[in-house]
Design a protein around this motif. Structure first.
Motif, PDB file in Angstrom:
ATOM      1  N   LYS A 186      -0.411 -14.708  -1.258  1.00 33.82           N
ATOM      2  CA  LYS A 186       1.009 -14.658  -0.910  1.00 33.82           C
ATOM      3  C   LYS A 186       1.865 -15.019  -2.119  1.00 33.82           C
ATOM      4  O   LYS A 186       2.886 -14.380  -2.376  1.00 33.82           O
ATOM      5  CB  LYS A 186       1.325 -15.609   0.251  1.00 33.82           C
ATOM      6  CG  LYS A 186       0.739 -15.197   1.587  1.00 33.82           C
ATOM      7  CD  LYS A 186       1.431 -14.010   2.157  1.00 33.82           C
ATOM      8  CE  LYS A 186       2.699 -14.446   2.826  1.00 33.82           C
ATOM      9  NZ  LYS A 186       3.348 -13.371   3.580  1.00 33.82           N
ATOM     10  N   GLU A 187       1.455 -16.031  -2.877  1.00 35.26           N
ATOM     11  CA  GLU A 187       2.178 -16.433  -4.080  1.00 35.26           C
ATOM     12  C   GLU A 187       2.151 -15.314  -5.115  1.00 35.26           C
ATOM     13  O   GLU A 187       3.166 -15.003  -5.741  1.00 35.26           O
ATOM     14  CB  GLU A 187       1.585 -17.714  -4.655  1.00 35.26           C
ATOM     15  CG  GLU A 187       2.247 -18.179  -5.929  1.00 35.26           C
ATOM     16  CD  GLU A 187       3.722 -18.527  -5.767  1.00 35.26           C
ATOM     17  OE1 GLU A 187       4.473 -18.344  -6.743  1.00 35.26           O
ATOM     18  OE2 GLU A 187       4.114 -18.964  -4.670  1.00 35.26           O
ATOM     19  N   ARG A 188       0.992 -14.700  -5.304  1.00 32.65           N
ATOM     20  CA  ARG A 188       0.859 -13.601  -6.263  1.00 32.65           C
ATOM     21  C   ARG A 188       1.735 -12.418  -5.851  1.00 32.65           C
ATOM     22  O   ARG A 188       2.400 -11.805  -6.686  1.00 32.65           O
ATOM     23  CB  ARG A 188      -0.613 -13.167  -6.350  1.00 32.65           C
ATOM     24  CG  ARG A 188      -0.859 -12.051  -7.296  1.00 32.65           C
ATOM     25  CD  ARG A 188      -0.689 -12.488  -8.746  1.00 32.65           C
ATOM     26  NE  ARG A 188      -0.978 -11.351  -9.602  1.00 32.65           N
ATOM     27  CZ  ARG A 188      -0.189 -10.936 -10.565  1.00 32.65           C
ATOM     28  NH1 ARG A 188       0.915 -11.574 -10.840  1.00 32.65           N
ATOM     29  NH2 ARG A 188      -0.508  -9.889 -11.282  1.00 32.65           N
ATOM     30  N   LEU A 189       1.765 -12.092  -4.573  1.00 32.51           N
ATOM     31  CA  LEU A 189       2.600 -11.006  -4.079  1.00 32.51           C
ATOM     32  C   LEU A 189       4.077 -11.330  -4.296  1.00 32.51           C
ATOM     33  O   LEU A 189       4.865 -10.464  -4.707  1.00 32.51           O
ATOM     34  CB  LEU A 189       2.320 -10.758  -2.597  1.00 32.51           C
ATOM     35  CG  LEU A 189       3.065  -9.607  -1.941  1.00 32.51           C
ATOM     36  CD1 LEU A 189       2.741  -8.291  -2.632  1.00 32.51           C
ATOM     37  CD2 LEU A 189       2.717  -9.541  -0.472  1.00 32.51           C
ATOM     38  N   ARG A 190       4.457 -12.564  -4.056  1.00 29.93           N
ATOM     39  CA  ARG A 190       5.835 -12.990  -4.279  1.00 29.93           C
ATOM     40  C   ARG A 190       6.207 -12.837  -5.762  1.00 29.93           C
ATOM     41  O   ARG A 190       7.295 -12.364  -6.096  1.00 29.93           O
ATOM     42  CB  ARG A 190       6.017 -14.446  -3.831  1.00 29.93           C
ATOM     43  CG  ARG A 190       7.441 -14.828  -3.591  1.00 29.93           C
ATOM     44  CD  ARG A 190       7.588 -16.234  -2.993  1.00 29.93           C
ATOM     45  NE  ARG A 190       6.750 -16.441  -1.823  1.00 29.93           N
ATOM     46  CZ  ARG A 190       5.769 -17.361  -1.746  1.00 29.93           C
ATOM     47  NH1 ARG A 190       5.523 -18.161  -2.754  1.00 29.93           N
ATOM     48  NH2 ARG A 190       5.056 -17.483  -0.654  1.00 29.93           N
ATOM     49  N   THR A 249       9.128 -10.302  -7.264  1.00 32.32           N
ATOM     50  CA  THR A 249      10.251 -10.788  -8.071  1.00 32.32           C
ATOM     51  C   THR A 249      10.286 -10.129  -9.438  1.00 32.32           C
ATOM     52  O   THR A 249      11.336 -10.032 -10.057  1.00 32.32           O
ATOM     53  CB  THR A 249      10.220 -12.319  -8.237  1.00 32.32           C
ATOM     54  OG1 THR A 249       8.983 -12.705  -8.820  1.00 32.32           O
ATOM     55  CG2 THR A 249      10.423 -13.023  -6.920  1.00 32.32           C
ATOM     56  N   SER A 250       9.137  -9.634  -9.921  1.00 32.12           N
ATOM     57  CA  SER A 250       9.108  -8.956 -11.212  1.00 32.12           C
ATOM     58  C   SER A 250       9.482  -7.477 -11.088  1.00 32.12           C
ATOM     59  O   SER A 250       9.529  -6.771 -12.077  1.00 32.12           O
ATOM     60  CB  SER A 250       7.725  -9.084 -11.866  1.00 32.12           C
ATOM     61  OG  SER A 250       6.772  -8.312 -11.168  1.00 32.12           O
ATOM     62  N   GLY A 251       9.737  -7.005  -9.876  1.00 33.21           N
ATOM     63  CA  GLY A 251      10.192  -5.634  -9.681  1.00 33.21           C
ATOM     64  C   GLY A 251       9.157  -4.699  -9.113  1.00 33.21           C
ATOM     65  O   GLY A 251       9.460  -3.547  -8.808  1.00 33.21           O
ATOM     66  N   VAL A 252       7.939  -5.136  -8.960  1.00 35.99           N
ATOM     67  CA  VAL A 252       6.902  -4.281  -8.380  1.00 35.99           C
ATOM     68  C   VAL A 252       7.124  -4.232  -6.869  1.00 35.99           C
ATOM     69  O   VAL A 252       7.338  -5.260  -6.235  1.00 35.99           O
ATOM     70  CB  VAL A 252       5.495  -4.830  -8.702  1.00 35.99           C
ATOM     71  CG1 VAL A 252       4.429  -3.997  -8.026  1.00 35.99           C
ATOM     72  CG2 VAL A 252       5.271  -4.896 -10.196  1.00 35.99           C
ATOM     73  N   THR A 253       7.089  -3.039  -6.310  1.00 35.65           N
ATOM     74  CA  THR A 253       7.270  -2.906  -4.864  1.00 35.65           C
ATOM     75  C   THR A 253       6.004  -2.379  -4.225  1.00 35.65           C
ATOM     76  O   THR A 253       5.200  -1.697  -4.868  1.00 35.65           O
ATOM     77  CB  THR A 253       8.436  -1.942  -4.535  1.00 35.65           C
ATOM     78  OG1 THR A 253       8.147  -0.680  -5.123  1.00 35.65           O
ATOM     79  CG2 THR A 253       9.754  -2.477  -5.064  1.00 35.65           C
ATOM     80  N   ARG A 254       5.858  -2.666  -2.952  1.00 38.73           N
ATOM     81  CA  ARG A 254       4.706  -2.171  -2.196  1.00 38.73           C
ATOM     82  C   ARG A 254       5.019  -0.790  -1.661  1.00 38.73           C
ATOM     83  O   ARG A 254       6.121  -0.519  -1.218  1.00 38.73           O
ATOM     84  CB  ARG A 254       4.389  -3.116  -1.033  1.00 38.73           C
ATOM     85  CG  ARG A 254       3.870  -4.449  -1.496  1.00 38.73           C
ATOM     86  CD  ARG A 254       3.487  -5.278  -0.319  1.00 38.73           C
ATOM     87  NE  ARG A 254       4.708  -5.953   0.154  1.00 38.73           N
ATOM     88  CZ  ARG A 254       4.757  -6.681   1.232  1.00 38.73           C
ATOM     89  NH1 ARG A 254       3.702  -6.822   1.997  1.00 38.73           N
ATOM     90  NH2 ARG A 254       5.871  -7.269   1.586  1.00 38.73           N
ATOM     91  N   ARG A 255       4.030   0.089  -1.695  1.00 39.66           N
ATOM     92  CA  ARG A 255       4.225   1.421  -1.131  1.00 39.66           C
ATOM     93  C   ARG A 255       4.488   1.349   0.355  1.00 39.66           C
ATOM     94  O   ARG A 255       5.233   2.138   0.896  1.00 39.66           O
ATOM     95  CB  ARG A 255       3.010   2.296  -1.398  1.00 39.66           C
ATOM     96  CG  ARG A 255       2.923   2.743  -2.840  1.00 39.66           C
ATOM     97  CD  ARG A 255       1.809   3.718  -3.011  1.00 39.66           C
ATOM     98  NE  ARG A 255       0.594   2.949  -3.274  1.00 39.66           N
ATOM     99  CZ  ARG A 255      -0.608   3.439  -3.268  1.00 39.66           C
ATOM    100  NH1 ARG A 255      -0.814   4.694  -2.980  1.00 39.66           N
ATOM    101  NH2 ARG A 255      -1.643   2.676  -3.535  1.00 39.66           N
ATOM    102  N   SER A 256       3.881   0.379   1.019  1.00 39.12           N
ATOM    103  CA  SER A 256       4.071   0.260   2.470  1.00 39.12           C
ATOM    104  C   SER A 256       5.485  -0.204   2.803  1.00 39.12           C
ATOM    105  O   SER A 256       5.921  -0.077   3.934  1.00 39.12           O
ATOM    106  CB  SER A 256       3.058  -0.717   3.058  1.00 39.12           C
ATOM    107  OG  SER A 256       3.244  -2.002   2.500  1.00 39.12           O
TER     108      SER A 256
END
Length: 59
Positions: free
Chosen positions: A37-41, A45-52
């Motif tokens: 969860k921390e890594r995803l956060r 915040t760095s601009g990477v978005t999830r395709r889902s």
């Protein structure tokens, strides 16, 4: 313990080891979940978005 017969110590030890193993696995999974969860956060915040997370019209 006498109701378990002559193998009572083996049975109790086996159940105790299984219980300890399950508790360790639960703890490990909980820690990994928090880490993921921390890594995803951090990624979000760095601009990477999830395709889902995109709408069907954005694809």
């Amino acid at each position: 313990m006498t109701s378990l017969g002559p193998y009572a110590s083996f049975i109790v030890t086996s159940y105790a080891l299984v219980a300890a193993t399950v508790l360790i696995l639960i703890g490990w999974i909980a820690l990994d979940y928090r880490h993921q969860k921390e890594r995803l956060r951090e990624l979000e915040t760095s601009g990477v978005t999830r395709r889902s997370g995109r709408q069907a019209t954005e694809i």
